[in-house]
Design a protein around this motif. Sequence first.
Motif, mmCIF file in Angstrom:
data_model
loop_
_atom_site.group_PDB
_atom_site.id
_atom_site.type_symbol
_atom_site.label_atom_id
_atom_site.label_comp_id
_atom_site.label_asym_id
_atom_site.label_seq_id
_atom_site.Cartn_x
_atom_site.Cartn_y
_atom_site.Cartn_z
ATOM 1 N N SER A 81 -1.682 5.516 -3.490
ATOM 2 C CA SER A 81 -0.994 6.727 -3.030
ATOM 3 C C SER A 81 0.155 6.330 -2.104
ATOM 4 C CB SER A 81 -1.980 7.670 -2.341
ATOM 5 O OG SER A 81 -2.254 7.239 -1.044
ATOM 6 N N GLY A 82 0.815 7.306 -1.557
ATOM 7 C CA GLY A 82 1.960 7.045 -0.697
ATOM 8 C C GLY A 82 1.612 6.183 0.510
ATOM 9 N N THR A 83 0.405 6.347 0.998
ATOM 10 C CA THR A 83 -0.029 5.587 2.182
ATOM 11 C C THR A 83 -0.018 4.088 1.887
ATOM 12 O OG1 THR A 83 -1.349 7.485 2.851
ATOM 13 C CG2 THR A 83 -1.923 5.368 3.856
ATOM 14 N N THR A 113 6.321 16.170 6.057
ATOM 15 C CA THR A 113 5.577 17.233 5.391
ATOM 16 C C THR A 113 4.855 18.130 6.386
ATOM 17 O OG1 THR A 113 5.148 15.404 3.916
ATOM 18 C CG2 THR A 113 4.203 17.491 3.280
ATOM 19 N N ASP A 135 10.367 6.790 4.445
ATOM 20 C CA ASP A 135 9.242 7.379 3.731
ATOM 21 C C ASP A 135 9.778 8.617 3.025
ATOM 22 O OD1 ASP A 135 7.166 9.076 3.023
ATOM 23 O OD2 ASP A 135 6.055 8.820 4.888
ATOM 24 N N LYS A 172 4.567 14.212 -5.964
ATOM 25 C CA LYS A 172 5.437 15.238 -5.370
ATOM 26 C C LYS A 172 6.641 15.460 -6.283
ATOM 27 C CE LYS A 172 3.306 14.652 -1.015
ATOM 28 N NZ LYS A 172 3.126 15.320 0.237
#
Length: 387
Positions: free
Chosen positions: A65-67, A140, A165, A191
């Motif tokens: 994921s983005g993390t 976000t 990011d 997204k």
Amino acid sequence: MPVERSLLMIPGPVEISPAVLAATSIPPPSHLAADFMERFGRALERMRAVWRADEAAQPYILAGSGTLAMDMAVANVVDPGERVVVVNTGYFSDRVAEMLRRRGADVVEVGAAPGSVPALSDVAAALPGARALFATHVDTSTGVRVDARALAGAAREAGALSVFDGVCATAAERFEMGAWGADVYLTASQKAIGLPAGLALLVASERALAARDALSTPPPLSVDWHAWTPIMRAYAERRPSYFATPATTLVPALDVGLGELLAEGMEAVFARHQRVGDGIRAAWATLGLELLPESGWAANALSAVRYPAGVGPELLGEISARGVICAGGLHPALKTAYFRVGHMGYATTRPEWLARAVRAVSEALAACGHRADVEGAVAALERSLEG
Ligand code: PMP
């Protein structure tokens, strides 16, 4: 009569296109199959185009994921003990600051009140001697978009790398990696890129790659560019390779999703998100709602909207009872003071879905006792979209 399924209008994951959905519905391919290598290689090329990155920039596609992409950026450009500047605009800036502290960096945070952004002069004043600047393109938790171009320029001037990011921004908000001289731009698949969750996506500039070469403390193996770059280069040349199994179902879907963006053209994609952002904001204004972001800093990818007087988080249940899913607040200091509506990716190509979301929010507000001009809000959206 079939029940219409709820519309997912949170700030990610978001609704996806029929073509991307179809692309995810295939028997799992081998990571060494010729067609898979072709799709992987093309997705890498398409990433460079969507990111507007130079030929020398290196794209990475990882299962995650983005993390994970954030951790990859942190561990490959910063050595323990180095100074870094974090432009803090909310929850995800807090996260990257924590990652940097765990990497042993000397973290200087330049922040602002939720909904605001720090002055460029304050950021520039903190930069001398820093290895890198980290910023969240769109936070976000607050709906705030920073001026990535100005920040990248300030970092360059100070001899620091710039890392952005873009998880809630990439392919919704303008970003020109090459022209702006940014060094890392990362996102996740769920997204505005328009896929299900599951891919961590990152592009690194030549300068960023050189920073990895110069590290004295290597990154964890699972995110090390030295482990992954040969794999990405092999896929670029359609050669078999293996380091860790890629998400073989999602990569072909990424190829499709990026292909859709490029067929439309990135200028048109950015303009669509601007038009939709303007239209949705016009609807909120008609309803007498205020945004969390200060004037001029509101992102196009989502709205962070303050609850009007007398209304609270019970609004979300009323919205979902009307077939639309929105999100609550995320910033720890203001969690119960606002709610969020995502308007990025495929849903922004469907005016009738946007109208459905505005109608659901308007009716829910009325059900909570707020005086809401439901038809006026929908008309404001539609007028703005047509104009
Ligand atoms: N950064 C931002 C700006 C985000 O919006 C998110 C996800 N909401 C993340 C990072 C983390 O991404 P993920 O949840 O995919 O790990």
